[in-house]
Write a protein that holds these residues in place. Structure first.
Motif, PDB file in Angstrom:
ATOM      1  N   PRO A  82       0.844  -1.197   0.000  1.00  0.00           N
ATOM      2  CA  PRO A  82       0.000   0.000   0.000  1.00  0.00           C
ATOM      3  C   PRO A  82       0.884   1.253   0.000  1.00  0.00           C
ATOM      4  O   PRO A  82       2.045   1.195   0.408  1.00  0.00           O
ATOM      5  N   VAL A  83       0.344   2.368  -0.435  1.00  0.00           N
ATOM      6  CA  VAL A  83       1.111   3.613  -0.529  1.00  0.00           C
ATOM      7  C   VAL A  83       1.771   3.959   0.804  1.00  0.00           C
ATOM      8  O   VAL A  83       2.952   4.320   0.846  1.00  0.00           O
ATOM      9  N   SER A  84       1.039   3.823   1.897  1.00  0.00           N
ATOM     10  CA  SER A  84       1.592   4.187   3.211  1.00  0.00           C
ATOM     11  C   SER A  84       2.781   3.304   3.592  1.00  0.00           C
ATOM     12  O   SER A  84       3.766   3.783   4.153  1.00  0.00           O
ATOM     13  N   VAL A  85       2.713   2.027   3.267  1.00  0.00           N
ATOM     14  CA  VAL A  85       3.810   1.105   3.582  1.00  0.00           C
ATOM     15  C   VAL A  85       4.984   1.344   2.635  1.00  0.00           C
ATOM     16  O   VAL A  85       6.142   1.349   3.046  1.00  0.00           O
ATOM     17  N   LYS A  86       4.693   1.589   1.366  1.00  0.00           N
ATOM     18  CA  LYS A  86       5.750   1.861   0.377  1.00  0.00           C
ATOM     19  C   LYS A  86       6.547   3.099   0.783  1.00  0.00           C
ATOM     20  O   LYS A  86       7.770   3.148   0.622  1.00  0.00           O
ATOM     21  N   LYS A  87       5.865   4.102   1.341  1.00  0.00           N
ATOM     22  CA  LYS A  87       6.539   5.329   1.799  1.00  0.00           C
ATOM     23  C   LYS A  87       7.596   5.020   2.848  1.00  0.00           C
ATOM     24  O   LYS A  87       8.678   5.596   2.839  1.00  0.00           O
ATOM     25  N   ILE A  88       7.269   4.116   3.765  1.00  0.00           N
ATOM     26  CA  ILE A  88       8.223   3.745   4.819  1.00  0.00           C
ATOM     27  C   ILE A  88       9.462   3.097   4.203  1.00  0.00           C
ATOM     28  O   ILE A  88      10.593   3.398   4.598  1.00  0.00           O
ATOM     29  N   PHE A  89       9.253   2.226   3.223  1.00  0.00           N
ATOM     30  CA  PHE A  89      10.381   1.586   2.549  1.00  0.00           C
ATOM     31  C   PHE A  89      11.216   2.625   1.794  1.00  0.00           C
ATOM     32  O   PHE A  89      12.445   2.547   1.777  1.00  0.00           O
ATOM     33  N   ASP A  90      10.551   3.595   1.172  1.00  0.00           N
ATOM     34  CA  ASP A  90      11.265   4.650   0.453  1.00  0.00           C
ATOM     35  C   ASP A  90      12.072   5.533   1.409  1.00  0.00           C
ATOM     36  O   ASP A  90      13.240   5.813   1.162  1.00  0.00           O
ATOM     37  N   LEU A  91      11.435   5.955   2.504  1.00  0.00           N
ATOM     38  CA  LEU A  91      12.107   6.837   3.467  1.00  0.00           C
ATOM     39  C   LEU A  91      13.334   6.185   4.109  1.00  0.00           C
ATOM     40  O   LEU A  91      14.330   6.845   4.372  1.00  0.00           O
ATOM     41  N   THR A  92      13.229   4.891   4.361  1.00  0.00           N
ATOM     42  CA  THR A  92      14.335   4.178   5.007  1.00  0.00           C
ATOM     43  C   THR A  92      15.329   3.612   3.984  1.00  0.00           C
ATOM     44  O   THR A  92      16.303   2.979   4.368  1.00  0.00           O
ATOM     45  N   ARG A  93      15.034   3.840   2.719  1.00  0.00           N
ATOM     46  CA  ARG A  93      15.853   3.360   1.602  1.00  0.00           C
ATOM     47  C   ARG A  93      15.982   1.837   1.555  1.00  0.00           C
ATOM     48  O   ARG A  93      16.936   1.300   1.002  1.00  0.00           O
ATOM     49  N   LEU A  94      15.023   1.164   2.145  1.00  0.00           N
ATOM     50  CA  LEU A  94      15.024  -0.299   2.113  1.00  0.00           C
ATOM     51  C   LEU A  94      14.625  -0.845   0.746  1.00  0.00           C
ATOM     52  O   LEU A  94      14.804  -2.031   0.481  1.00  0.00           O
ATOM     53  N   THR A  95      14.122   0.015  -0.120  1.00  0.00           N
ATOM     54  CA  THR A  95      13.780  -0.428  -1.478  1.00  0.00           C
ATOM     55  C   THR A  95      15.016  -0.920  -2.222  1.00  0.00           C
ATOM     56  O   THR A  95      14.898  -1.680  -3.170  1.00  0.00           O
ATOM     57  N   LYS A  96      16.200  -0.510  -1.768  1.00  0.00           N
ATOM     58  CA  LYS A  96      17.451  -0.956  -2.399  1.00  0.00           C
ATOM     59  C   LYS A  96      17.777  -2.405  -2.037  1.00  0.00           C
ATOM     60  O   LYS A  96      18.518  -3.069  -2.749  1.00  0.00           O
ATOM     61  N   PHE A  97      17.235  -2.885  -0.937  1.00  0.00           N
ATOM     62  CA  PHE A  97      17.584  -4.212  -0.443  1.00  0.00           C
ATOM     63  C   PHE A  97      16.516  -5.268  -0.731  1.00  0.00           C
ATOM     64  O   PHE A  97      16.819  -6.451  -0.814  1.00  0.00           O
ATOM     65  N   PHE A  98      15.274  -4.832  -0.843  1.00  0.00           N
ATOM     66  CA  PHE A  98      14.172  -5.767  -1.054  1.00  0.00           C
ATOM     67  C   PHE A  98      13.776  -5.820  -2.519  1.00  0.00           C
ATOM     68  O   PHE A  98      13.846  -4.821  -3.225  1.00  0.00           O
ATOM     69  N   ASN A  99      13.335  -7.002  -2.954  1.00  0.00           N
ATOM     70  CA  ASN A  99      12.724  -7.157  -4.269  1.00  0.00           C
ATOM     71  C   ASN A  99      11.240  -6.870  -4.093  1.00  0.00           C
ATOM     72  O   ASN A  99      10.523  -7.652  -3.455  1.00  0.00           O
ATOM     73  N   ILE A 100      10.790  -5.732  -4.636  1.00  0.00           N
ATOM     74  CA  ILE A 100       9.407  -5.291  -4.464  1.00  0.00           C
ATOM     75  C   ILE A 100       8.709  -5.285  -5.822  1.00  0.00           C
ATOM     76  O   ILE A 100       9.231  -4.731  -6.791  1.00  0.00           O
ATOM     77  N   TYR A 101       7.530  -5.919  -5.852  1.00  0.00           N
ATOM     78  CA  TYR A 101       6.765  -6.039  -7.092  1.00  0.00           C
ATOM     79  C   TYR A 101       5.348  -5.532  -6.874  1.00  0.00           C
ATOM     80  O   TYR A 101       4.842  -5.526  -5.757  1.00  0.00           O
ATOM     81  N   ASN A 102       4.702  -5.139  -7.979  1.00  0.00           N
ATOM     82  CA  ASN A 102       3.327  -4.627  -7.900  1.00  0.00           C
ATOM     83  C   ASN A 102       2.319  -5.721  -7.571  1.00  0.00           C
ATOM     84  O   ASN A 102       1.315  -5.464  -6.927  1.00  0.00           O
ATOM     85  N   ASN A 103       2.564  -6.945  -8.072  1.00  0.00           N
ATOM     86  CA  ASN A 103       1.594  -8.029  -7.876  1.00  0.00           C
ATOM     87  C   ASN A 103       2.288  -9.385  -7.971  1.00  0.00           C
ATOM     88  O   ASN A 103       3.472  -9.474  -8.266  1.00  0.00           O
ATOM     89  N   LEU A 104       1.506 -10.428  -7.736  1.00  0.00           N
ATOM     90  CA  LEU A 104       2.042 -11.786  -7.732  1.00  0.00           C
ATOM     91  C   LEU A 104       2.557 -12.205  -9.099  1.00  0.00           C
ATOM     92  O   LEU A 104       3.600 -12.853  -9.200  1.00  0.00           O
ATOM     93  N   ASP A 105       1.853 -11.818 -10.158  1.00  0.00           N
ATOM     94  CA  ASP A 105       2.303 -12.178 -11.514  1.00  0.00           C
ATOM     95  C   ASP A 105       3.714 -11.673 -11.787  1.00  0.00           C
ATOM     96  O   ASP A 105       4.550 -12.398 -12.311  1.00  0.00           O
ATOM     97  N   GLU A 106       3.975 -10.410 -11.431  1.00  0.00           N
ATOM     98  CA  GLU A 106       5.319  -9.847 -11.644  1.00  0.00           C
ATOM     99  C   GLU A 106       6.362 -10.589 -10.815  1.00  0.00           C
ATOM    100  O   GLU A 106       7.472 -10.836 -11.283  1.00  0.00           O
ATOM    101  N   ALA A 107       6.017 -10.945  -9.592  1.00  0.00           N
ATOM    102  CA  ALA A 107       6.976 -11.586  -8.682  1.00  0.00           C
ATOM    103  C   ALA A 107       7.317 -13.015  -9.100  1.00  0.00           C
ATOM    104  O   ALA A 107       8.388 -13.513  -8.776  1.00  0.00           O
ATOM    105  N   THR A 108       6.405 -13.671  -9.807  1.00  0.00           N
ATOM    106  CA  THR A 108       6.641 -15.069 -10.181  1.00  0.00           C
ATOM    107  C   THR A 108       7.174 -15.248 -11.595  1.00  0.00           C
ATOM    108  O   THR A 108       7.416 -16.359 -12.018  1.00  0.00           O
ATOM    109  N   LYS A 109       7.363 -14.177 -12.321  1.00  0.00           N
ATOM    110  CA  LYS A 109       7.908 -14.278 -13.690  1.00  0.00           C
ATOM    111  C   LYS A 109       9.380 -14.582 -13.670  1.00  0.00           C
ATOM    112  O   LYS A 109      10.101 -14.219 -12.803  1.00  0.00           O
TER     113      LYS A 109
END
Length: 109
Positions: A82-109
């Motif tokens: 969700p937008v609120s959770v994504k903001k926390i990942f962005d602020l803490t720069r954890l997006t650099k460490f985690f593989n983040i996808y929009n949905n299950l289809d993208e994650a399983t390709k």
């Protein structure tokens, strides 16, 4: 907070987390995720779509899980933040460490 897990093909496990992940619920979340790793789950996809709040203790649980899985040659993917959770990942720069996808289809390709 509620956790629902389903086995997917190719040895992946989908874990859906619902509700609030905070200092009060993160202890239970860590216990449940640790059980999964101890039962030989190496490739985990966590769906955060229905998480309406997450604080730093929730982030800490996910960081610890990521480290554990990397140690044993596994992988962690996060989907549907969700937008609120994504903001926390962005602020803490954890997006650099985690593989983040929009949905299950993208994650399983």
């Amino acid at each position: 907070m509620r956790i629902i897990s389903n086995n997917l093909e190719n040895g992946k496990l989908l874990v859906k987390i619902e509700g609030e992940v905070d200092v009060y619920t993160s202890i239970d979340l860590k216990k449940e995720l640790t059980k999964l790793v101890e039962s030989d789950q190496k490739n985990i996809i966590i769906d955060l779509e229905n998480v309406n709040y997450m604080d730093s203790s929730g982030l800490g649980v996910l960081v610890a899980l990521l480290k554990e899985l990397k140690k044993i040659g596994g992988e962690l993917k996060l989907i549907s933040l969700p937008v609120s959770v994504k903001k926390i990942f962005d602020l803490t720069r954890l997006t650099k460490f985690f593989n983040i996808y929009n949905n299950l289809d993208e994650a399983t390709k």
